[in-house]
Enzyme design. Structure first.
Site, mmCIF file in Angstrom:
data_model
loop_
_atom_site.group_PDB
_atom_site.id
_atom_site.type_symbol
_atom_site.label_atom_id
_atom_site.label_comp_id
_atom_site.label_asym_id
_atom_site.label_seq_id
_atom_site.Cartn_x
_atom_site.Cartn_y
_atom_site.Cartn_z
ATOM 1 N N GLY A 15 -4.693 -18.473 9.601
ATOM 2 C CA GLY A 15 -6.123 -18.678 9.830
ATOM 3 C C GLY A 15 -6.531 -20.115 9.599
ATOM 4 O O GLY A 15 -7.482 -20.408 8.868
ATOM 5 N N SER A 17 -7.397 -22.353 12.021
ATOM 6 C CA SER A 17 -8.086 -22.967 13.165
ATOM 7 C C SER A 17 -9.446 -23.549 12.791
ATOM 8 O O SER A 17 -10.037 -24.288 13.565
ATOM 9 C CB SER A 17 -8.231 -21.952 14.310
ATOM 10 O OG SER A 17 -8.975 -20.834 13.891
ATOM 11 N N VAL A 67 -2.055 -11.889 12.374
ATOM 12 C CA VAL A 67 -1.227 -11.592 11.202
ATOM 13 C C VAL A 67 -1.286 -10.121 10.781
ATOM 14 O O VAL A 67 -0.439 -9.661 10.015
ATOM 15 C CB VAL A 67 -1.605 -12.483 9.982
ATOM 16 C CG1 VAL A 67 -1.247 -13.938 10.253
ATOM 17 C CG2 VAL A 67 -3.071 -12.324 9.603
ATOM 18 N N ASN A 93 -4.417 -17.156 4.248
ATOM 19 C CA ASN A 93 -5.835 -17.515 4.273
ATOM 20 C C ASN A 93 -6.631 -16.736 5.318
ATOM 21 O O ASN A 93 -7.850 -16.627 5.210
ATOM 22 C CB ASN A 93 -5.933 -19.021 4.534
ATOM 23 C CG ASN A 93 -7.346 -19.458 4.832
ATOM 24 O OD1 ASN A 93 -8.161 -19.615 3.939
ATOM 25 N ND2 ASN A 93 -7.670 -19.614 6.128
ATOM 26 N N SER A 145 -11.157 -13.866 -3.336
ATOM 27 C CA SER A 145 -12.569 -14.267 -3.357
ATOM 28 C C SER A 145 -13.175 -13.803 -4.670
ATOM 29 O O SER A 145 -12.735 -12.782 -5.233
ATOM 30 C CB SER A 145 -13.311 -13.594 -2.190
ATOM 31 O OG SER A 145 -14.705 -13.689 -2.378
ATOM 32 N N TYR A 158 -14.614 -5.762 2.280
ATOM 33 C CA TYR A 158 -14.122 -7.111 1.961
ATOM 34 C C TYR A 158 -13.739 -7.203 0.471
ATOM 35 O O TYR A 158 -12.682 -7.744 0.127
ATOM 36 C CB TYR A 158 -15.233 -8.102 2.309
ATOM 37 C CG TYR A 158 -14.897 -9.562 2.151
ATOM 38 C CD1 TYR A 158 -14.121 -10.229 3.104
ATOM 39 C CD2 TYR A 158 -15.390 -10.296 1.072
ATOM 40 C CE1 TYR A 158 -13.848 -11.590 2.973
ATOM 41 C CE2 TYR A 158 -15.132 -11.654 0.938
ATOM 42 C CZ TYR A 158 -14.358 -12.299 1.881
ATOM 43 O OH TYR A 158 -14.086 -13.640 1.754
ATOM 44 N N LYS A 162 -10.090 -8.037 -0.983
ATOM 45 C CA LYS A 162 -9.860 -9.214 -1.830
ATOM 46 C C LYS A 162 -9.355 -8.805 -3.213
ATOM 47 O O LYS A 162 -8.552 -9.520 -3.828
ATOM 48 C CB LYS A 162 -11.137 -10.049 -1.940
ATOM 49 C CG LYS A 162 -11.562 -10.693 -0.608
ATOM 50 C CD LYS A 162 -10.478 -11.568 -0.021
ATOM 51 C CE LYS A 162 -10.926 -12.357 1.192
ATOM 52 N NZ LYS A 162 -9.816 -13.092 1.823
ATOM 53 N N ILE A 191 -18.290 -21.035 -0.215
ATOM 54 C CA ILE A 191 -17.794 -22.292 0.326
ATOM 55 C C ILE A 191 -18.493 -22.532 1.663
ATOM 56 O O ILE A 191 -18.596 -21.599 2.473
ATOM 57 C CB ILE A 191 -16.258 -22.217 0.545
ATOM 58 C CG1 ILE A 191 -15.530 -21.756 -0.737
ATOM 59 C CG2 ILE A 191 -15.715 -23.546 1.053
ATOM 60 C CD1 ILE A 191 -15.684 -22.647 -1.952
#
Ligand code: NAP
Length: 250
Positions: A15, A17, A67, A93, A145, A158, A162, A191
């Site tokens: 990841g 890109s 992935v 990532n 995270s 999520y 995580k 972030i």
């Protein structure tokens, strides 16, 4: 952090890109590592990251593939090893969100997030590990995270993925410690990337009021931690979760 030398090392960043992954790939290259930039849906963006690394004196290749799919994960790793002859550092990532309150979250929302964020990390770790074990050295760095540590409304899928990464990190760290391979997780707070930009201004203000440092983190803040964990100086650190959140969950 300056002065870390990753010369001779090969890193695969999933990841990469955009966002954190792109900053990590750039920073690893700046420290001297040769880098494979993985992506799934954004070939143009990934190509631009590879070009920017090569243009600034680094060495990078594209290694596309979803992935979360076993064959794709295997072929990404094969591409890296075929091209560079080795691989030393894996940064798991790649990640997505599909936020919804539990009562509205569909099983597809749940599976989609688990598949990329957790299954993808499992697959890449599984298929890279024989190379790291054979070399008797290596680094796996999982992008968890703070949400995996503290939970967050609207992110049951999520947060579960995580938190799952933390368990994966600790279990695999114990399995491979004797082979000189370390496995650690980073737990970024908020972030400034596409993921955070999508939040409403009101939500962003509310979050900022809970961050003692009074600012969102940058992708570079996370990349510095990756470079340190990847370095020889971190060789006795394994099975850990390093929070990078401006003090938010301190
Ligand atoms: P982002 O800007 O949305 O980038 C996500 C990256 O993952 C993209 O490069 C995307 O590439 C790639 N990706 C998505 N699905 C993939 C798949 N199936 N296979 C391969 N690559 C895939 O996200 P970010 O904010 O930089 O976050 C990066 C990581 O940090 C994620 O794991 C995220 O959960 C974690 N994190 C972020 C924050 C934050 O505040 N931003 C905080 C804590 C943790 P394509 O577009 O090419 O598919």
């Amino acid at each position: 952090m300056t002065g870390i030398d990753l010369g001779g090392k090969v890193a695969l960043v999933t990841g990469a890109s955009r966002g954190i992954g792109a900053a990590v790939a750039r920073r690893l290259a700046q420290a001297g590592a040769r880098v494979a930039v993985n992506y799934h849906a954004s070939p143009d963006a990934a190509t631009a990251i590879v070009a920017s690394i090569n243009d600034s004196g680094g060495e990078a290749i594209l290694a596309g593939g979803d992935v979360s799919q076993e064959e794709a994960a295997q072929s990404v790793i094969k591409r890296v090893v075929d091209h560079f002859g080795r691989v030393d550092i894996l940064v798991n990532n790649a990640g997505i969100t599909k936020d919804r309150l539990l009562l509205r979250m569909t099983p597809e929302d749940f599976d989609g997030v688990m598949n990329v964020n957790l299954r993808g990390a499992f697959l890449c770790t599984k298929y890279i590990m024989p190379h790291l074990i054979r070399q008797r050295s290596g680094r796996v760095i999982n992008m968890s995270s703070v949400v995996g540590l503290s939970g967050n409304p609207g992110q049951a899928n999520y947060a579960a993925a995580k938190a799952g990464l933390v368990g994966l990190t600790k279990a695999v760290a114990r399995e491979v410690a004797s082979r000189n391979v370390t496995v650690n997780a980073l737990a970024p707070g908020y972030i400034s990337t596409a993921m955070v930009d999508e939040l409403t201004e009101e939500t962003q203000k509310k979050i900022l009021s809970n961050i003692p440092m009074g600012r969102f983190g940058t992708a570079e803040d996370v990349a510095e931690a990756v470079v340190f964990i990847a370095s020889d100086g971190a060789s006795y650190i394994t099975g850990q979760v390093l929070t990078i959140d401006g003090g938010m969950i301190a």
